[in-house]
Scaffold this motif. Structure first.
Motif, PDB file in Angstrom:
ATOM      1  N   GLY A 126      16.639 -68.482  -0.419  1.00 42.55           N
ATOM      2  CA  GLY A 126      17.680 -68.662  -0.433  1.00 42.55           C
ATOM      3  C   GLY A 126      17.923 -69.759  -1.876  1.00 42.55           C
ATOM      4  N   TYR A 127      16.028 -70.525  -0.513  1.00 44.25           N
ATOM      5  CA  TYR A 127      15.992 -71.742  -1.655  1.00 44.25           C
ATOM      6  C   TYR A 127      16.022 -72.095  -3.706  1.00 44.25           C
ATOM      7  CZ  TYR A 127      14.539 -76.571  -3.488  1.00 44.25           C
ATOM      8  OH  TYR A 127      14.838 -77.823  -4.404  1.00 44.25           O
ATOM      9  N   LYS A 128      15.149 -70.539  -3.673  1.00 46.57           N
ATOM     10  CA  LYS A 128      14.975 -69.997  -4.740  1.00 46.57           C
ATOM     11  C   LYS A 128      16.080 -69.841  -5.901  1.00 46.57           C
ATOM     12  CE  LYS A 128      10.588 -67.635  -3.269  1.00 46.57           C
ATOM     13  NZ  LYS A 128      10.116 -66.322  -3.125  1.00 46.57           N
ATOM     14  N   THR A 129      17.699 -69.067  -5.085  1.00 51.38           N
ATOM     15  CA  THR A 129      18.018 -69.001  -6.331  1.00 51.38           C
ATOM     16  C   THR A 129      19.721 -70.291  -6.458  1.00 51.38           C
ATOM     17  OG1 THR A 129      18.674 -66.786  -5.722  1.00 51.38           O
ATOM     18  CG2 THR A 129      20.684 -67.875  -6.200  1.00 51.38           C
ATOM     19  N   TRP A 130      19.188 -71.273  -5.664  1.00 56.22           N
ATOM     20  CA  TRP A 130      19.676 -72.538  -5.224  1.00 56.22           C
ATOM     21  C   TRP A 130      19.386 -74.232  -5.148  1.00 56.22           C
ATOM     22  CZ3 TRP A 130      24.737 -70.638  -6.613  1.00 56.22           C
ATOM     23  CH2 TRP A 130      24.702 -69.190  -6.446  1.00 56.22           C
ATOM     24  N   THR A 139       4.531 -56.605  -2.951  1.00 53.69           N
ATOM     25  CA  THR A 139       5.538 -56.059  -3.987  1.00 53.69           C
ATOM     26  C   THR A 139       6.957 -57.074  -4.176  1.00 53.69           C
ATOM     27  OG1 THR A 139       4.137 -54.170  -3.838  1.00 53.69           O
ATOM     28  CG2 THR A 139       6.825 -54.725  -5.435  1.00 53.69           C
ATOM     29  N   GLU A 140       6.970 -57.038  -3.206  1.00 53.66           N
ATOM     30  CA  GLU A 140       8.542 -57.899  -2.962  1.00 53.66           C
ATOM     31  C   GLU A 140       8.409 -59.880  -3.787  1.00 53.66           C
ATOM     32  OE1 GLU A 140      12.054 -56.935  -2.877  1.00 53.66           O
ATOM     33  OE2 GLU A 140      10.865 -54.664  -3.025  1.00 53.66           O
ATOM     34  N   ALA A 141       7.581 -60.472  -2.663  1.00 50.12           N
ATOM     35  CA  ALA A 141       7.406 -61.354  -3.446  1.00 50.12           C
ATOM     36  C   ALA A 141       6.701 -61.596  -5.229  1.00 50.12           C
ATOM     37  CB  ALA A 141       6.130 -62.382  -2.709  1.00 50.12           C
ATOM     38  N   ALA A 142       6.395 -60.583  -5.066  1.00 54.39           N
ATOM     39  CA  ALA A 142       6.111 -60.944  -7.031  1.00 54.39           C
ATOM     40  C   ALA A 142       7.466 -60.474  -7.638  1.00 54.39           C
ATOM     41  CB  ALA A 142       5.088 -59.523  -7.767  1.00 54.39           C
ATOM     42  N   ALA A 143       8.471 -59.620  -7.358  1.00 56.90           N
ATOM     43  CA  ALA A 143       9.472 -59.529  -7.994  1.00 56.90           C
ATOM     44  C   ALA A 143      10.106 -60.354  -7.496  1.00 56.90           C
ATOM     45  CB  ALA A 143      10.021 -58.203  -7.362  1.00 56.90           C
ATOM     46  N   SER A 144      10.711 -61.406  -6.704  1.00 59.41           N
ATOM     47  CA  SER A 144      10.666 -62.127  -6.613  1.00 59.41           C
ATOM     48  C   SER A 144      10.204 -63.402  -7.604  1.00 59.41           C
ATOM     49  CB  SER A 144      11.714 -62.864  -4.572  1.00 59.41           C
ATOM     50  OG  SER A 144      11.559 -63.916  -4.894  1.00 59.41           O
ATOM     51  N   THR A 145       9.398 -64.309  -7.511  1.00 54.75           N
ATOM     52  CA  THR A 145       9.258 -64.841  -8.212  1.00 54.75           C
ATOM     53  C   THR A 145       9.690 -64.320  -9.923  1.00 54.75           C
ATOM     54  OG1 THR A 145       7.449 -65.132  -6.461  1.00 54.75           O
ATOM     55  CG2 THR A 145       6.509 -66.543  -9.495  1.00 54.75           C
ATOM     56  N   PHE A 157      10.524 -66.616   9.784  1.00 54.22           N
ATOM     57  CA  PHE A 157      10.600 -65.258   9.038  1.00 54.22           C
ATOM     58  C   PHE A 157      12.025 -65.723   8.054  1.00 54.22           C
ATOM     59  CE2 PHE A 157      14.067 -65.218  12.899  1.00 54.22           C
ATOM     60  CZ  PHE A 157      14.822 -65.683  12.322  1.00 54.22           C
ATOM     61  N   THR A 158      12.314 -66.632   7.236  1.00 58.01           N
ATOM     62  CA  THR A 158      13.011 -67.856   6.004  1.00 58.01           C
ATOM     63  C   THR A 158      12.280 -66.780   5.105  1.00 58.01           C
ATOM     64  OG1 THR A 158      12.238 -69.769   6.413  1.00 58.01           O
ATOM     65  CG2 THR A 158      14.275 -68.824   7.756  1.00 58.01           C
ATOM     66  N   CYS A 159      11.173 -67.243   5.465  1.00 55.26           N
ATOM     67  CA  CYS A 159      10.170 -66.615   3.830  1.00 55.26           C
ATOM     68  C   CYS A 159       9.724 -65.427   3.944  1.00 55.26           C
ATOM     69  CB  CYS A 159       8.231 -67.320   4.377  1.00 55.26           C
ATOM     70  SG  CYS A 159       7.367 -66.779   5.306  1.00 55.26           S
ATOM     71  N   PHE A 160      10.268 -64.342   4.457  1.00 57.96           N
ATOM     72  CA  PHE A 160       9.541 -63.205   4.219  1.00 57.96           C
ATOM     73  C   PHE A 160      10.292 -62.691   2.660  1.00 57.96           C
ATOM     74  CE2 PHE A 160      10.095 -61.176   9.083  1.00 57.96           C
ATOM     75  CZ  PHE A 160       8.702 -61.774   9.056  1.00 57.96           C
ATOM     76  N   PRO A 161      10.233 -61.778   1.751  1.00 59.05           N
ATOM     77  CA  PRO A 161      10.455 -61.763   0.491  1.00 59.05           C
ATOM     78  C   PRO A 161      11.742 -61.599  -0.115  1.00 59.05           C
ATOM     79  CG  PRO A 161       8.755 -60.048   0.973  1.00 59.05           C
ATOM     80  CD  PRO A 161       8.826 -60.864   2.097  1.00 59.05           C
ATOM     81  N   SER A 162      12.139 -60.405   0.945  1.00 58.42           N
ATOM     82  CA  SER A 162      13.452 -59.772   0.676  1.00 58.42           C
ATOM     83  C   SER A 162      13.939 -58.827   1.738  1.00 58.42           C
ATOM     84  CB  SER A 162      13.064 -59.047  -1.087  1.00 58.42           C
ATOM     85  OG  SER A 162      12.596 -57.633  -0.569  1.00 58.42           O
ATOM     86  N   GLN A 163      14.901 -58.818   1.214  1.00 57.21           N
ATOM     87  CA  GLN A 163      15.943 -57.926   2.242  1.00 57.21           C
ATOM     88  C   GLN A 163      15.383 -56.690   2.394  1.00 57.21           C
ATOM     89  OE1 GLN A 163      17.891 -58.303   5.022  1.00 57.21           O
ATOM     90  NE2 GLN A 163      17.960 -56.144   5.057  1.00 57.21           N
ATOM     91  N   SER A 179       7.035 -73.045   1.264  1.00 54.30           N
ATOM     92  CA  SER A 179       6.836 -72.710  -0.353  1.00 54.30           C
ATOM     93  C   SER A 179       6.592 -71.165  -0.260  1.00 54.30           C
ATOM     94  CB  SER A 179       5.585 -72.965  -0.585  1.00 54.30           C
ATOM     95  OG  SER A 179       4.470 -72.749   0.433  1.00 54.30           O
ATOM     96  N   SER A 180       6.587 -70.560  -1.054  1.00 54.43           N
ATOM     97  CA  SER A 180       6.451 -69.013  -1.807  1.00 54.43           C
ATOM     98  C   SER A 180       5.202 -68.331  -0.901  1.00 54.43           C
ATOM     99  CB  SER A 180       6.619 -68.546  -2.882  1.00 54.43           C
ATOM    100  OG  SER A 180       6.858 -67.379  -3.113  1.00 54.43           O
ATOM    101  N   VAL A 181       4.969 -67.404   0.585  1.00 55.87           N
ATOM    102  CA  VAL A 181       4.137 -66.943   0.805  1.00 55.87           C
ATOM    103  C   VAL A 181       4.394 -65.760  -0.634  1.00 55.87           C
ATOM    104  CG1 VAL A 181       2.957 -65.536   2.640  1.00 55.87           C
ATOM    105  CG2 VAL A 181       4.899 -67.473   2.679  1.00 55.87           C
ATOM    106  N   LYS A 182       3.393 -65.467  -1.185  1.00 52.34           N
ATOM    107  CA  LYS A 182       3.099 -64.336  -1.904  1.00 52.34           C
ATOM    108  C   LYS A 182       2.349 -62.826  -1.376  1.00 52.34           C
ATOM    109  CE  LYS A 182       1.859 -67.736  -6.093  1.00 52.34           C
ATOM    110  NZ  LYS A 182       1.551 -67.991  -6.685  1.00 52.34           N
ATOM    111  N   GLU A 183       1.542 -63.574  -0.011  1.00 53.21           N
ATOM    112  CA  GLU A 183       1.349 -61.875   0.717  1.00 53.21           C
ATOM    113  C   GLU A 183       0.748 -62.326   1.906  1.00 53.21           C
ATOM    114  OE1 GLU A 183      -2.779 -60.574  -1.729  1.00 53.21           O
ATOM    115  OE2 GLU A 183      -2.889 -62.326  -2.522  1.00 53.21           O
ATOM    116  N   ILE A 184       0.151 -61.088   3.063  1.00 54.12           N
ATOM    117  CA  ILE A 184       0.038 -61.272   4.249  1.00 54.12           C
ATOM    118  C   ILE A 184      -0.621 -59.992   4.116  1.00 54.12           C
ATOM    119  CG2 ILE A 184       2.107 -62.525   5.024  1.00 54.12           C
ATOM    120  CD1 ILE A 184       2.985 -59.468   6.590  1.00 54.12           C
ATOM    121  N   GLN A 185      -1.480 -60.493   5.493  1.00 55.14           N
ATOM    122  CA  GLN A 185      -2.497 -59.269   5.764  1.00 55.14           C
ATOM    123  C   GLN A 185      -2.091 -58.479   7.087  1.00 55.14           C
ATOM    124  OE1 GLN A 185      -6.746 -61.087   6.479  1.00 55.14           O
ATOM    125  NE2 GLN A 185      -6.334 -62.646   5.002  1.00 55.14           N
ATOM    126  N   PHE A 186      -1.000 -59.230   7.395  1.00 54.92           N
ATOM    127  CA  PHE A 186      -0.228 -58.209   8.710  1.00 54.92           C
ATOM    128  C   PHE A 186      -1.646 -58.754   9.935  1.00 54.92           C
ATOM    129  CE2 PHE A 186       2.449 -54.371  10.755  1.00 54.92           C
ATOM    130  CZ  PHE A 186       2.625 -55.928  11.811  1.00 54.92           C
TER     131      PHE A 186
END
Length: 443
Positions: free
Chosen positions: A90-94, A435-441, A396-402, A220-227
């Motif tokens: 949310g901070y990315k927007t506000w 994909t979603e992290a990149a789209a958010s950025t 989970f606040t860093c999860f890239p999108s809904q 910070s933005s978490v661009k990718e994970i390995q799970f």
């Protein structure tokens, strides 16, 4: 939680505005995130205005429409002076609207500075409450099991890792007729929109361990994970699926309410959920669970060292001050929050809703010895203060999108129904996150 996924009332708007002789003192406009607490916040606003003469306006966004409402209200000349930001995403927007709260009085009283929303070392948002979730269990059913011949444990204290949990749960399933239950776990709700316990809350455990391994700051933005700990996730998810009230192929129609009802009626001994669900348990017609029997276990997955793991405790929503408001309004807004969390208004925070309060677990040292009077909130406080136990933060606040979470939930249903392999689920999680992290950025 919670937040959009645990709102109980229909989306309604509530506005409280009291004009007074507070001219020159600044004014407060709080855009509330929680529809189920609209009446309480309105009463708090009225009490504060009567006490101080400062005008306070509360508007409550309808359920599931907070971002939409916030965008609309921020475009007005009388924009909110206090608004809610849902973590780093949310901070990315506000972010450009968030005042620096590093030296605010409330910040100094945080019991754990890591609970704040930060931009680097700068505090930009403060939690109004912390909540906790884990595996909720019915002590009465567990005690009945412990007395059976051949029980795999004699008390809950022995259950401090996945191996022991699995042994106990599978034995309880084998003896469920003797225990008078339909399944050990209440239904794993995988209906679309009802799967947040798994694609967000449960996923938080392995993702947190992975982020901690890599020393990644979730602000910070978490661009990718390995799970990396996908197999640990699978351990506990399979345990839920295979020892449930409901056959796993039928879980696509099950809601969180169904799960809560099964637990409240004594049909299940356990369910994964948070302290917020206590009021729902008590409202179920025919509830047989005594409040003194409702307890928490951590979510054990088989992770190394989990014997020292506690509940998942944190927040995903942070109060921010609109830095585009006038200096007087910004000060008035901070003063209002200070009154509520460090001054005479503190009782409103911890009192139960039936007594006009918010029922919050407040992460500020001014509330030492004070907690809401419900069993699960008390359990969260007890687990927070257990010696040698490490709380699992809400990363989970860093999860890239809904959209990421929705895709994960759909994959979990496909897996439960035998339509998708676990390797496919893992692969999808990794790809969709990136994909979603990149789209958010880019946005």
């Amino acid at each position: 939680m919670r937040r959009k996924h645990k709102f109980l009332c229909s989306g309604r708007r509530s506005v409280w505005c009291l004009h007074s002789s507070g001219a020159g003192k600044g004014q407060v406009y709080y855009l509330n995130f929680k529809p189920e607490q609209a009446d309480q916040f309105s009463a708090i606003a009225k009490a504060y205005t009567e006490k101080t003469g400062v005008q306070v306006k509360v508007q409550t966004a309808a359920s599931g429409t907070y971002e939409q409402t916030l965008k609309s209200e921020m475009a007005k000349s009388d924009a909110p002076t206090i608004f809610i930001c849902n973590g780093p995403v949310g901070y990315k927007t506000w972010g450009s609207y968030c005042a620096d709260l590093t030296n605010a009085d409330m910040t100094k009283h945080l019991t754990d500075n890591s609970l704040a929303l930060k931009d680097g070392s700068k505090v930009v948002g403060l939690p109004l409450a912390v909540e906790g979730y884990g595996i909720i269990y019915n002590q009465a059913i567990m005690d009945k099991y412990f007395k059976l011949d051949g029980a795999k444990a004699k008390s809950v204290d022995e259950i401090n890792n996945f191996a022991k949990l699995k042994a106990v749960v599978e034995d309880m399933t084998a003896k469920k007729s003797k225990l008078g239950i339909k399944g050990v776990f209440a239904s794993t709700s995988l209906k679309s929109g009802e799967d947040w316990r798994w694609q967000t809350h449960l996923a938080n455990v392995p993702i947190t361990h992975e982020l901690q391994d890599s020393n990644i700051n979730v602000n910070s933005s978490v661009k990718e994970i390995q799970f990396k700990y996908a197999n640990e996730y699978k351990n506990i998810f399979d345990l839920y699926l295979n020892n449930s009230v409901t056959d796993k192929k039928m879980l696509g129609s099950k809601s969180v309410g169904d799960s809560t009802g099964e637990f409240a009626l004594g049909q299940a001994a356990m369910m994964q959920n948070g302290n917020w669900v206590w009021s729902d348990i008590g409202k179920v017609d025919g509830n047989v669970v005594d409040k003194n029997d409702v307890k928490f276990l951590p979510i054990y997955t088989g992770h190394s060292g989990e014997e020292k793991q506690g509940l998942c405790i944190g927040t995903e929503n942070f109060a921010c001050i609109n830095n585009k408001a006038s200096a007087a309004d910004q000060k008035a807004s901070q003063d209002f929050l200070n009154w509520l969390y460090t001054g005479e208004g503190m009782d409103y925070v911890t009192k139960n809703a039936t007594d006009g309060g918010l029922g919050f677990i407040a992460p500020y040292d001014t509330f030492k010895g004070k907690s809401p009077d419900d069993p699960l909130a008390k359990q969260v406080s007890e687990w927070q203060n257990k010696s040698g136990i490490k709380t699992v933060p809400w990363d989970f606040t860093c999860f890239p999108s809904q959209n990421f979470k929705n895709k994960f939930g759909a994959d979990l249903l496909s897996y439960a129904q035998g339509q998708k392999s676990w390797d496919d689920v893992k692969s999808d999680v990794v790809k969709t996150w990136k994909t979603e992290a990149a789209a958010s950025t880019q946005s």
